[in-house]
Design a protein around this motif. Sequence first.
Motif, PDB file in Angstrom:
ATOM      1  N   TYR A  23       0.753  -1.151   0.033  1.00 53.66           N
ATOM      2  CA  TYR A  23      -0.029  -0.078   0.071  1.00 53.66           C
ATOM      3  C   TYR A  23       0.793   1.238  -0.055  1.00 53.66           C
ATOM      4  N   LEU A  24       0.619   2.416  -0.791  1.00 52.82           N
ATOM      5  CA  LEU A  24       1.375   3.309  -0.912  1.00 52.82           C
ATOM      6  C   LEU A  24       0.522   4.510  -0.573  1.00 52.82           C
ATOM      7  N   VAL A  25       1.143   5.479   0.593  1.00 55.13           N
ATOM      8  CA  VAL A  25       0.443   6.473   1.147  1.00 55.13           C
ATOM      9  C   VAL A  25       1.105   7.657   0.992  1.00 55.13           C
ATOM     10  N   SER A  26       0.860   8.782   0.280  1.00 50.07           N
ATOM     11  CA  SER A  26       1.780   9.867   0.122  1.00 50.07           C
ATOM     12  C   SER A  26       1.771  10.692   1.607  1.00 50.07           C
ATOM     13  N   LEU A  27       2.759  11.140   1.877  1.00 46.19           N
ATOM     14  CA  LEU A  27       3.103  12.077   2.871  1.00 46.19           C
ATOM     15  C   LEU A  27       3.301  13.475   2.547  1.00 46.19           C
ATOM     16  N   LEU A  28       2.567  14.325   3.242  1.00 43.80           N
ATOM     17  CA  LEU A  28       2.952  15.901   3.142  1.00 43.80           C
ATOM     18  C   LEU A  28       4.018  16.363   4.014  1.00 43.80           C
ATOM     19  N   ARG A  29       5.003  17.270   3.412  1.00 43.51           N
ATOM     20  CA  ARG A  29       6.304  17.815   4.216  1.00 43.51           C
ATOM     21  C   ARG A  29       5.543  18.951   4.674  1.00 43.51           C
ATOM     22  N   GLU A  30       5.792  19.269   5.956  1.00 46.42           N
ATOM     23  CA  GLU A  30       5.400  20.657   6.797  1.00 46.42           C
ATOM     24  C   GLU A  30       6.691  21.047   7.095  1.00 46.42           C
ATOM     25  N   SER A  31       7.025  22.280   7.082  1.00 46.46           N
ATOM     26  CA  SER A  31       8.353  23.084   7.535  1.00 46.46           C
ATOM     27  C   SER A  31       7.688  24.097   8.208  1.00 46.46           C
ATOM     28  N   VAL A  32       8.129  24.341   9.455  1.00 47.19           N
ATOM     29  CA  VAL A  32       7.695  25.379  10.185  1.00 47.19           C
ATOM     30  C   VAL A  32       8.948  26.197  10.843  1.00 47.19           C
ATOM     31  N   PRO A  33       8.851  27.505  10.777  1.00 48.10           N
ATOM     32  CA  PRO A  33      10.138  28.274  10.870  1.00 48.10           C
ATOM     33  C   PRO A  33      10.489  28.541  12.428  1.00 48.10           C
ATOM     34  N   VAL A  34      11.639  28.460  12.778  1.00 50.90           N
ATOM     35  CA  VAL A  34      12.010  29.004  14.408  1.00 50.90           C
ATOM     36  C   VAL A  34      12.564  30.273  14.320  1.00 50.90           C
ATOM     37  N   ARG A  35      11.770  30.964  15.162  1.00 53.32           N
ATOM     38  CA  ARG A  35      12.297  32.464  15.129  1.00 53.32           C
ATOM     39  C   ARG A  35      12.974  32.947  16.317  1.00 53.32           C
ATOM     40  N   ARG A  36      14.040  33.516  16.329  1.00 46.53           N
ATOM     41  CA  ARG A  36      14.821  34.243  17.307  1.00 46.53           C
ATOM     42  C   ARG A  36      14.892  35.603  17.102  1.00 46.53           C
ATOM     43  N   LYS A  37      14.429  36.570  17.956  1.00 47.02           N
ATOM     44  CA  LYS A  37      14.440  38.014  18.000  1.00 47.02           C
ATOM     45  C   LYS A  37      14.002  38.449  16.428  1.00 47.02           C
ATOM     46  N   GLY A  38      12.703  37.887  16.055  1.00 47.67           N
ATOM     47  CA  GLY A  38      11.982  38.349  14.980  1.00 47.67           C
ATOM     48  C   GLY A  38      12.516  37.560  13.393  1.00 47.67           C
ATOM     49  N   LYS A  39      13.797  36.800  13.663  1.00 54.78           N
ATOM     50  CA  LYS A  39      14.386  36.333  12.427  1.00 54.78           C
ATOM     51  C   LYS A  39      14.313  34.910  12.519  1.00 54.78           C
ATOM     52  N   VAL A  40      13.994  34.364  11.170  1.00 55.78           N
ATOM     53  CA  VAL A  40      14.012  33.035  11.063  1.00 55.78           C
ATOM     54  C   VAL A  40      15.433  32.385  11.070  1.00 55.78           C
ATOM     55  N   VAL A  41      15.660  31.528  12.185  1.00 57.76           N
ATOM     56  CA  VAL A  41      17.047  30.918  12.319  1.00 57.76           C
ATOM     57  C   VAL A  41      17.233  29.522  12.116  1.00 57.76           C
ATOM     58  N   SER A  42      15.978  28.825  11.914  1.00 59.18           N
ATOM     59  CA  SER A  42      16.071  27.355  11.735  1.00 59.18           C
ATOM     60  C   SER A  42      14.765  27.034  11.538  1.00 59.18           C
ATOM     61  N   TYR A  43      14.461  25.773  10.806  1.00 56.84           N
ATOM     62  CA  TYR A  43      12.974  24.922  10.591  1.00 56.84           C
ATOM     63  C   TYR A  43      12.848  23.548  11.422  1.00 56.84           C
ATOM     64  N   LYS A  44      11.556  23.542  11.827  1.00 56.78           N
ATOM     65  CA  LYS A  44      11.331  22.100  12.056  1.00 56.78           C
ATOM     66  C   LYS A  44      10.467  21.496  11.139  1.00 56.78           C
ATOM     67  N   THR A  45      10.629  20.239  10.763  1.00 56.72           N
ATOM     68  CA  THR A  45       9.520  19.770   9.964  1.00 56.72           C
ATOM     69  C   THR A  45       8.914  18.384  10.324  1.00 56.72           C
ATOM     70  N   SER A  46       8.035  18.050   9.820  1.00 54.58           N
ATOM     71  CA  SER A  46       7.194  16.824   9.806  1.00 54.58           C
ATOM     72  C   SER A  46       6.621  16.240   8.520  1.00 54.58           C
ATOM     73  N   TYR A  47       6.397  14.957   8.391  1.00 59.03           N
ATOM     74  CA  TYR A  47       5.744  14.377   7.201  1.00 59.03           C
ATOM     75  C   TYR A  47       4.395  13.681   7.734  1.00 59.03           C
ATOM     76  N   SER A  48       3.280  14.024   7.093  1.00 55.05           N
ATOM     77  CA  SER A  48       2.076  13.392   7.549  1.00 55.05           C
ATOM     78  C   SER A  48       1.289  13.002   6.517  1.00 55.05           C
ATOM     79  N   GLY A  49       0.399  11.974   6.868  1.00 55.56           N
ATOM     80  CA  GLY A  49      -0.508  11.465   5.691  1.00 55.56           C
ATOM     81  C   GLY A  49      -1.803  11.344   6.214  1.00 55.56           C
ATOM     82  N   THR A  50      -2.770  10.808   5.361  1.00 58.21           N
ATOM     83  CA  THR A  50      -4.182  11.144   5.845  1.00 58.21           C
ATOM     84  C   THR A  50      -4.636   9.718   6.496  1.00 58.21           C
ATOM     85  N   ILE A  51      -5.508   9.750   7.602  1.00 62.92           N
ATOM     86  CA  ILE A  51      -6.056   8.629   8.036  1.00 62.92           C
ATOM     87  C   ILE A  51      -7.551   8.918   8.443  1.00 62.92           C
ATOM     88  N   SER A  52      -8.183   7.976   8.739  1.00 64.35           N
ATOM     89  CA  SER A  52      -9.721   8.245   9.169  1.00 64.35           C
ATOM     90  C   SER A  52     -10.088   7.378  10.510  1.00 64.35           C
TER      91      SER A  52
END
Length: 462
Positions: A23-52
Amino acid sequence: MFAQLVSFLILAAVAAVEESGPYLVSLLRESVPVRRKGKVVSYKTSYSGTISIGSPPQPFSAVFDTGSGHVVVPASSCTSESCLTHRRYNASASTSSAVINADGSEVNDDEECDQVTIGFGTGEITGELVKERVCLPSSGAVPGSPSGARSLLDRGRHRSGGSALLCADLHVVQAVEMSVQPFQAFKFDGILGLGLSGLALSEEFSFLKWASASGLLGTPRFAFFLAEGEGGEASEIALGGYNAAHALEPLTWAHVVRPELGYWQVEVKAVRINGVELDICRAGGCRGVVDTGASHLGVPAPWNEALEKALTVDADAELMDCRLAQAPVLEIEVQGRNLTLRAEDFMRQMPLMSDVEISTPGGIRADGGSFGTAGDVGGGTARGEEQAYARRPRQRRCRPKLMPVSLPAPLGPLLFILGEPVLHRYYTVFDWAAEKVGFATAATHRNIARQQQQQQQQQQQQ
């Protein structure tokens, strides 16, 4: 005669499943910025798919996490800030739900139910338990898949509204409280744990235990192809086998050590920088957990400091992407191969000024719960978050995606977390029957380009 007929039909059904591929399930990559003093200094990421979950089905986006052992979604009764920003599961609206205690016994209407607390990355959830139907809908055929790799629609084991589903009756954790971190920052709603059954409260909570007993997944394997999403490149999980189109070479296998602990951990035989072996694993005892819920490479403390210093390089004024920097080569030797990582695999993308040094001082440590990764979604209790510290002469630098790991036995003290820096480089296959992990260079756009460049260089030398 009847018993023989039933056995024949079961064997025929299993054979049909094996022939039809994973079974093949597509995963969506999400990237969330990490900010320090109002500036983006890094990113956190996750990979998610659909379930019910439930009947009728209630849709959720979930991280498929090898560092967790449960299915977790927010409950409709949860009023935490993190819950209100996500879709919530309504047990009373499902005809297939049954509220249960931790031992699996059903809870009467006039009784209070058990609650559990589970750590995840920088936060935790408190949840109640329910027996429920969990389904994974088809992602459709994947372009370029081999003939043996097919979607759920090709299998048609269960259909709902014209779509094929892979469904399991599992014990689910419905969160009645969720901490702000890491859940509010991401769009995914919950988690589908793919750790070994030792990570779960009981085997009834384990998706892999159900997969073994059901026979619907003909091959006791699943595999992750995690891409960085550049140029439209999609990520994928294969269940019941693996998609050979995502591997540039044959798999090599490393056996899981201490599988009773529930983690996909393999022996780390040696660690090298530019071919020079470090002392950390010379005496043995090093292990690495392959964790799809980790954005970083975890390194046993205090060795992380020396490794970060060795891999950090200055960035010239024109360099805007540290993955293109000239940096040392990192090798992590496991059974069967060296996991070889270069700047494009382990560097944070953005160069930073030297007076903004990124670190994870909390890292991973044993303080009040289960295992996990700082700033990520893997099930655990790391309490740190990336922080800016230290003041130095201003110079742009490229820094690796490392975090410290401080855990006692039996997991520690020499425990590595093999997160995205490894998983972007290698297609990874998990075999829960043989308890082993397979690695092959992933057929990502970047790896293919690197391979072609190496071949050209070899031809020129000849």
